[in-house]
Design a protein around this motif. Structure first.
Motif, mmCIF file in Angstrom:
data_model
loop_
_atom_site.group_PDB
_atom_site.id
_atom_site.type_symbol
_atom_site.label_atom_id
_atom_site.label_comp_id
_atom_site.label_asym_id
_atom_site.label_seq_id
_atom_site.Cartn_x
_atom_site.Cartn_y
_atom_site.Cartn_z
ATOM 1 N N MET A 1 31.827 31.837 18.761
ATOM 2 C CA MET A 1 31.977 32.900 19.269
ATOM 3 C C MET A 1 31.771 33.286 17.254
ATOM 4 N N SER A 2 31.751 32.285 16.512
ATOM 5 C CA SER A 2 31.990 31.948 14.965
ATOM 6 C C SER A 2 30.973 33.208 14.380
ATOM 7 N N HIS A 3 30.487 34.116 15.400
ATOM 8 C CA HIS A 3 29.255 34.509 14.618
ATOM 9 C C HIS A 3 29.215 36.333 14.573
ATOM 10 N N TYR A 4 31.102 36.249 15.179
ATOM 11 C CA TYR A 4 30.600 37.836 15.378
ATOM 12 C C TYR A 4 31.309 38.064 14.161
ATOM 13 N N PRO A 5 31.781 39.511 13.705
ATOM 14 C CA PRO A 5 31.599 39.838 12.873
ATOM 15 C C PRO A 5 33.733 39.537 12.539
ATOM 16 N N SER A 6 34.251 39.636 11.690
ATOM 17 C CA SER A 6 35.509 39.056 11.208
ATOM 18 C C SER A 6 36.322 40.051 12.823
ATOM 19 N N SER A 7 36.983 41.393 12.519
ATOM 20 C CA SER A 7 37.499 42.485 13.156
ATOM 21 C C SER A 7 37.005 42.118 14.721
ATOM 22 N N LEU A 8 35.460 41.788 14.842
ATOM 23 C CA LEU A 8 35.622 41.561 16.573
ATOM 24 C C LEU A 8 36.367 40.238 16.955
ATOM 25 N N LEU A 9 36.252 39.561 16.060
ATOM 26 C CA LEU A 9 37.091 38.454 16.083
ATOM 27 C C LEU A 9 38.125 38.395 16.247
ATOM 28 N N LYS A 10 38.739 38.959 16.005
ATOM 29 C CA LYS A 10 40.655 39.570 15.666
ATOM 30 C C LYS A 10 40.360 39.914 17.666
ATOM 31 N N LEU A 11 40.222 40.737 17.430
ATOM 32 C CA LEU A 11 40.592 41.324 19.221
ATOM 33 C C LEU A 11 40.108 40.171 20.331
ATOM 34 N N LEU B 1 10.252 34.383 9.739
ATOM 35 C CA LEU B 1 10.734 33.723 11.386
ATOM 36 C C LEU B 1 11.415 34.963 12.435
ATOM 37 N N LEU B 2 11.064 36.058 13.802
ATOM 38 C CA LEU B 2 12.164 36.548 13.983
ATOM 39 C C LEU B 2 12.071 36.316 15.253
ATOM 40 N N CYS B 3 13.615 36.195 14.955
ATOM 41 C CA CYS B 3 14.543 35.495 16.783
ATOM 42 C C CYS B 3 14.386 37.225 17.983
ATOM 43 N N VAL B 4 13.662 37.902 19.029
ATOM 44 C CA VAL B 4 13.320 38.922 19.293
ATOM 45 C C VAL B 4 15.308 38.893 20.596
ATOM 46 N N VAL B 5 15.754 39.234 20.916
ATOM 47 C CA VAL B 5 16.398 39.480 21.759
ATOM 48 C C VAL B 5 17.321 40.629 22.274
ATOM 49 N N GLU B 6 17.715 40.330 23.852
ATOM 50 C CA GLU B 6 17.929 42.114 24.115
ATOM 51 C C GLU B 6 19.201 42.827 23.600
ATOM 52 N N GLN B 7 20.102 41.520 23.471
ATOM 53 C CA GLN B 7 21.239 41.887 23.406
ATOM 54 C C GLN B 7 22.168 41.303 22.064
ATOM 55 N N VAL C 1 22.962 31.917 21.049
ATOM 56 C CA VAL C 1 21.123 31.504 20.160
ATOM 57 C C VAL C 1 21.757 31.022 18.747
ATOM 58 N N GLU C 2 22.268 31.602 18.752
ATOM 59 C CA GLU C 2 23.302 31.036 17.410
ATOM 60 C C GLU C 2 23.718 29.910 17.133
ATOM 61 N N LYS C 3 24.790 29.960 18.471
ATOM 62 C CA LYS C 3 25.549 29.325 18.587
ATOM 63 C C LYS C 3 24.620 27.260 19.050
ATOM 64 N N SER C 4 23.110 28.091 19.807
ATOM 65 C CA SER C 4 23.194 26.139 19.544
ATOM 66 C C SER C 4 22.508 26.401 19.123
ATOM 67 N N GLY C 5 22.286 26.422 17.402
ATOM 68 C CA GLY C 5 22.230 25.961 16.114
ATOM 69 C C GLY C 5 21.078 25.272 15.650
ATOM 70 N N ALA C 6 19.693 25.809 16.771
ATOM 71 C CA ALA C 6 18.049 25.675 17.255
ATOM 72 C C ALA C 6 17.617 26.769 16.333
ATOM 73 N N PHE C 7 18.532 27.429 15.635
ATOM 74 C CA PHE C 7 17.476 28.681 14.676
ATOM 75 C C PHE C 7 17.692 28.928 13.796
#
Lengths: 199, 199
Positions: free
Chosen positions: A1-11, B82-88, B95-101
């Motif tokens: 979750m903390s990987h979202y921008p702060s305004s999005l986290l707030k919402l 290193l460039l990870c290509v995702v859809e959304q 992927v960020e939550k996994s901490g693996a990249f």
């Protein structure tokens, strides 16, 4: 979750405080708001603020209203000799939807629950007695819930009204319409049997 | 429903337009907002507006960001080879939550779906090729979904990248960790078997 921008986290945090909305749902709702048009987001925000400005309790019956006295209380075509007592605004709406009641309402804003410290003074019983004393009500239909608190509230109100010249009735309980008898719980079935009537 | 005051009806209508929110849930949410403090309602409304003001797509990778270039793109400690290509955007967060990249991302904003008229120009493939041409990327990790569209998108990208001096890899698919083998679907199990590796 903390990987979202702060305004999005707030919402997301705000949305997940709403009842029944978990973090995942809040995330999906926030994503939808991001994708929706600015106009849509603005009207959602505006209607949230508007409700805080406009909605109040009708000073007579306690229903949700955007005026001092609600539409039903100020409607001269509703029978003021009939008064239906319910616990919550949503209960009143349920009775209205049934179309079966043409009188007026009294919303208690709760039910008696001594275990939770909710006594007669915590719900709008004094206001009910006051309306009865005005003398125009001929019948009080008690439509509190059929759980322990609702039944206790119904008995308490019936007792308090004994000394007044009003008929006190209770909505019927029994097998729901369209219900398959095999799925009806024993307590409901017992009640339906005890209060059976001639055909 | 029409038995509610109009400002309340309006909020219920707005809320029920959100994904996964039916009329009953919208009613419950609106009732909660009515009961909540004015301050809470105001901060919810403000955060809805704030997101429309602040959230945009990072002009480099396409992630949700409250700046022109997102935190990850502007972070000098992330490996830009290193460039990870995702859809959304949500896939990037997963992927960020996994901490693996520890590299950077490229968000396509969709997947190829000829049936729905989504071709290579409708998703951010040109932008991807542009980034590869800059010459700093050594490996492209394709992390599109493992459904039909995601697989097709992965093959298409792999084909387009053939003429560039980059390694193209695909995240592994197979039995989920902690999964009970008996509940794994046959297609996943087949894939897991076909791509088995020496221990």
């Amino acid at each position: 979750m903390s990987h979202y921008p702060s305004s999005l986290l707030k919402l997301i945090k705000h949305l997940s405080r709403l009842p029944g909305i978990g973090e995942k749902t809040a995330e999906r709702l926030a994503m939808h708001i991001i994708r929706s048009s600015r106009k849509e987001a603005e009207s959602l925000a505006a209607s949230i603020l508007e409700i805080k400005d406009k909605i109040r309790l009708c000073e007579r019956c306690g229903a949700l209203s955007d005026r001092e006295v609600c539409d039903i209380c100020s409607n001269p075509h509703r029978d003021e000799s009939l008064l239906c007592v319910v616990e919550q605004p949503a209960d009143m709406v349920a009775v209205e939807k049934s179309g079966a009641f043409k009188g007026k309402y009294h919303i208690l804003q709760g039910a008696l629950s001594p275990m939770n410290g909710i006594g007669p003074d915590a719900i709008r019983i004094q206001e009910l007695l006051h309306r009865i004393r005005e003398g125009r009500v001929k019948e009080v239909v008690i439509a509190t819930s059929t759980n322990v608190e609702g039944e206790a509230t119904a008995s308490y109100i019936a007792d308090r009204l004994e000394s007044y010249a009003v008929n006190v009735t209770r909505i019927a309980s029994g097998v729901p319409m369209g219900g398959d008898l095999q799925y009806v719980d024993p307590v409901t079935l017992q009640r339906a049997m005890d209060t059976r009537r001639a055909v």
